[in-house]
Design an enzyme around this catalytic site. Structure first.
Site, PDB file in Angstrom:
ATOM      1  N   GLU A   1       0.854  -1.266   0.014  1.00 43.58           N
ATOM      2  CA  GLU A   1       0.177  -0.103  -0.023  1.00 43.58           C
ATOM      3  C   GLU A   1       0.805   1.345  -0.036  1.00 43.58           C
ATOM      4  O   GLU A   1       1.008   2.214   0.876  1.00 43.58           O
ATOM      5  CB  GLU A   1      -0.945   0.101   1.430  1.00 43.58           C
ATOM      6  CG  GLU A   1      -1.883  -1.134   1.126  1.00 43.58           C
ATOM      7  CD  GLU A   1      -3.035  -0.982   2.250  1.00 43.58           C
ATOM      8  OE1 GLU A   1      -2.922   0.091   3.114  1.00 43.58           O
ATOM      9  OE2 GLU A   1      -4.111  -1.591   2.251  1.00 43.58           O
TER      10      GLU A   1
ATOM     11  N   GLU B   1      -5.740  -8.581   1.239  1.00 38.46           N
ATOM     12  CA  GLU B   1      -6.520  -8.033   2.410  1.00 38.46           C
ATOM     13  C   GLU B   1      -8.015  -7.617   2.312  1.00 38.46           C
ATOM     14  O   GLU B   1      -8.278  -7.031   1.378  1.00 38.46           O
ATOM     15  CB  GLU B   1      -5.699  -6.670   3.047  1.00 38.46           C
ATOM     16  CG  GLU B   1      -4.524  -6.653   3.802  1.00 38.46           C
ATOM     17  CD  GLU B   1      -3.961  -5.780   4.520  1.00 38.46           C
ATOM     18  OE1 GLU B   1      -4.541  -4.771   4.929  1.00 38.46           O
ATOM     19  OE2 GLU B   1      -2.554  -5.542   4.362  1.00 38.46           O
TER      20      GLU B   1
HETATM   21  C1  BGP Z   1      -4.090  -1.609   5.472  1.00 31.61           C
HETATM   22  C2  BGP Z   1      -3.015  -2.153   6.022  1.00 31.61           C
HETATM   23  C3  BGP Z   1      -3.019  -3.010   7.142  1.00 31.61           C
HETATM   24  C4  BGP Z   1      -4.069  -2.833   8.193  1.00 31.61           C
HETATM   25  C5  BGP Z   1      -5.521  -2.588   7.525  1.00 31.61           C
HETATM   26  C6  BGP Z   1      -6.647  -2.111   8.426  1.00 31.61           C
HETATM   27  O1  BGP Z   1      -4.188  -0.436   5.210  1.00 31.61           O
HETATM   28  O2  BGP Z   1      -2.204  -2.747   5.000  1.00 31.61           O
HETATM   29  O3  BGP Z   1      -1.823  -2.996   7.946  1.00 31.61           O
HETATM   30  O4  BGP Z   1      -3.974  -2.064   9.245  1.00 31.61           O
HETATM   31  O5  BGP Z   1      -5.262  -1.635   6.333  1.00 31.61           O
HETATM   32  O6  BGP Z   1      -6.472  -0.680   8.590  1.00 31.61           O
HETATM   33  P1  BGP Z   1      -6.900  -0.373   9.990  1.00 31.61           P
HETATM   34  O7  BGP Z   1      -5.734  -0.880  11.033  1.00 31.61           O
HETATM   35  O8  BGP Z   1      -6.406   1.233   9.870  1.00 31.61           O
HETATM   36  O9  BGP Z   1      -8.117  -0.185  10.316  1.00 31.61           O
END
Ligand code: BGP
Length: 475
Positions: free
Chosen positions: A161, A375
């Site tokens: 990302e 993800e």
């Molecule tokens: C993505 C990342 C993850 C994770 C996820 C959830 O952007 O790759 O590492 O954190 O988001 O986001 P958040 O934890 O901000 O809810």
């Protein structure tokens, strides 16, 4: 009835800083997050996190038991090279050797990310991805990883990302270096990351190892809130800066004219410019011919309204629904769509965006080869009742997104796997520990793991290869 292929990856995702803990153990150096989240104003940090450093054996045996055949892990750069540039920490190499072996022993294929937000502290202080030297330091780090783990790891990811790094660090200010509304820095850092990504792809290919290499982008659907030309333009501009700029680099090997025009428009409005150095586009072009897969993170889509005022962003990091603001000069305003529900953190739940995005990949980038959903998941304040966690809303969220994946597969998109974010509960970068995503609940005091209802449901799907309902699941 929708079915998954027999070789479909049912995975769970993690990232080093969010999961490992053991921040000061066995020679690890600090990454930016160690410093940032240990400032007095911070309410949480990743010093211990989910203690994956010591508990990975348990997490992998649970993964096997619950039908997972893939895991995303990332390698902490500062565990391998404590200061980012100098001596290698042999204990770090040993840890990842053991972790990778444990994955393979359990039949859980490791998908390994080289950069998941955690630049070593002193390189971050030099400007992180705005410092062009960082590119060469990263290539050296990648070489060490390929040399040491490339005999067993067959799925490599350069960056996780780049958009989140740029947007959160330089536009929203909820990631270090906490700068707000500096669109120029955001765009320049993304371009520099694309150069770094491309150099690492070229390095990997030159080493003739047996695996594949790709990149993970967070792809967000962008929809105009009305059919007005102004709102449509706002959606197109947001789509370009968030998605198209980097997809063009990775899969076309150049920025389309249309992309560059829109980037220029955004930069003009924000008094900035993009510097493309000599040789950048050559390496980007070469790598675009060699990239093996796209990793797509998808959580949400945005609804755009034209906006010409000053930039104004408020990040909802507590789960107090309805508090987010996101309006960016020269881009647009992300507004609430009353027909689309949101999570407590104001993320619209919109599986159609995942389907549309997958179709766009197939149509706009026909050389993409294959996609993994690297993800997807739902942040939720899970209730822990007598050792049981009924996370029905999460099951519903994942089910609807998997439905979109299967529909896209039906329409000809080559999707080879799906990773739930996250395997077990981990630290959320800017939200702390109460925003949980895991299939396995983590009691952060005792570090015990408890499979949630969603884990039992996920197992059933992996066993039957059929998208099933959550209601009848016994847990
Ligand atoms: C993505 C990342 C993850 C994770 C996820 C959830 O952007 O790759 O590492 O954190 O988001 O986001 P958040 O934890 O901000 O809810």
């Amino acid at each position: 009835m929708y079915k998954f292929d027999n070789d479909f990856i049912f995975g769970g995702a993690t990232a080093a800083y969010q999961a490992e803990g053991a921040a000061m153990e066995e020679g690890r150096g600090p990454c930016i997050w160690d410093e940032y989240l240990n400032r007095p104003e911070s309410k949480f940090n990743g010093d211990i996190a989910s203690d994956f450093y010591h508990k990975y054996g348990k997490d992998l045996s649970l993964s096997k038991e619950f039908g997972l055949n893939g895991i995303r892990i990332s390698i902490s750069w500062s565990r391998i090279i404590p200061d980012g540039v100098g001596k290698v920490n042999e204990k770090g190499i040993e840890f990842y050797n053991n972790l990778i072996d444990e994955c393979l022993k359990n039949g859980v294929e490791p998908f390994v990310t080289l950069h998941h937000f955690d630049t070593p502290l002193n390189l971050f202080k030099n400007g992180d991805w705005l410092d062009r030297d960082n590119i060469n330091h990263f290539v050296k780090f990648a070489k060490i990883c390929f040399d040491n783990f490339g005999d067993r790891v067959t799925k490599w990811i350069t960056f996780n990302e780049a958009w989140a790094v740029a947007q959160n660090g330089y536009i929203a200010g909820n990631f270090p270096p906490s700068i707000k509304y500096d669109v120029e820095k955001a765009i320049q850092s993304m371009h520099n990351m694309m150069v770094a990504h491309s150099k690492v792809v070229e390095l990997y290919k030159s080493m003739n190892l047996k695996g594949e290499i790709g990149i993970v982008h967070t792809l967000e659907g962008k929809y105009p809130i009305t059919e007005s030309e102004e709102d449509k333009l706002a959606a197109k501009i947001d789509y370009t800066i968030s998605n198209k700029f980097m997809l063009d680099a990775c899969f076309k090997g150049k920025y389309d004219d249309d992309t560059l025009n829109i980037i220029k428009h955004i930069l003009d409005k924000n008094n900035g410019e993009l510097i493309i150095y000599e040789g950048d586009m050559d390496v980007i072009e070469k790598a675009s011919k060699n990239i093996d897969f796209l990793g797509m993170n998808y959580y949400s889509s945005h609804f755009l309204k034209a906006y010409d005022g000053e930039s104004n962003i408020y990040h909802n990091g507590t789960g107090e629904k309805g508090t987010s603001i996101f309006a960016l000069k020269g881009i647009g305003e992300r507004v609430n769509n009353p027909e689309v529900e949101t999570t407590d953190w104001d993320w619209p739940i919109y599986p159609k965006g995942l389907y549309d995005m997958l179709l766009r990949i197939k149509n706009d980038y026909p050389n993409y080869k294959k996609v993994y959903i690297t993800e997807n998941g739902m942040g939720y304040k899970d209730d822990f009742v007598d050792g049981k966690i009924d996370d029905a809303p999460r099951i519903d969220y994942i089910k609807r997104h998997l439905e979109a994946v299967l529909k896209a597969k039906d329409a000809g998109v080559n999707v080879k796997g799906y990773f739930v974010w996250s395997l077990m509960d981990v630290l959320s970068w800017s939200n702390g520990f109460n925003k949980r995503y895991g299939l396995f609940y983590v009691d952060f005091d005792s570090q015990e793991r408890y499979p949630k209802k969603s884990a039992y449901w996920f197992k059933k799907m992996s066993d039957t290869k059929i998208l099933c309902d959550g209601e009848e699941i016994e847990y």
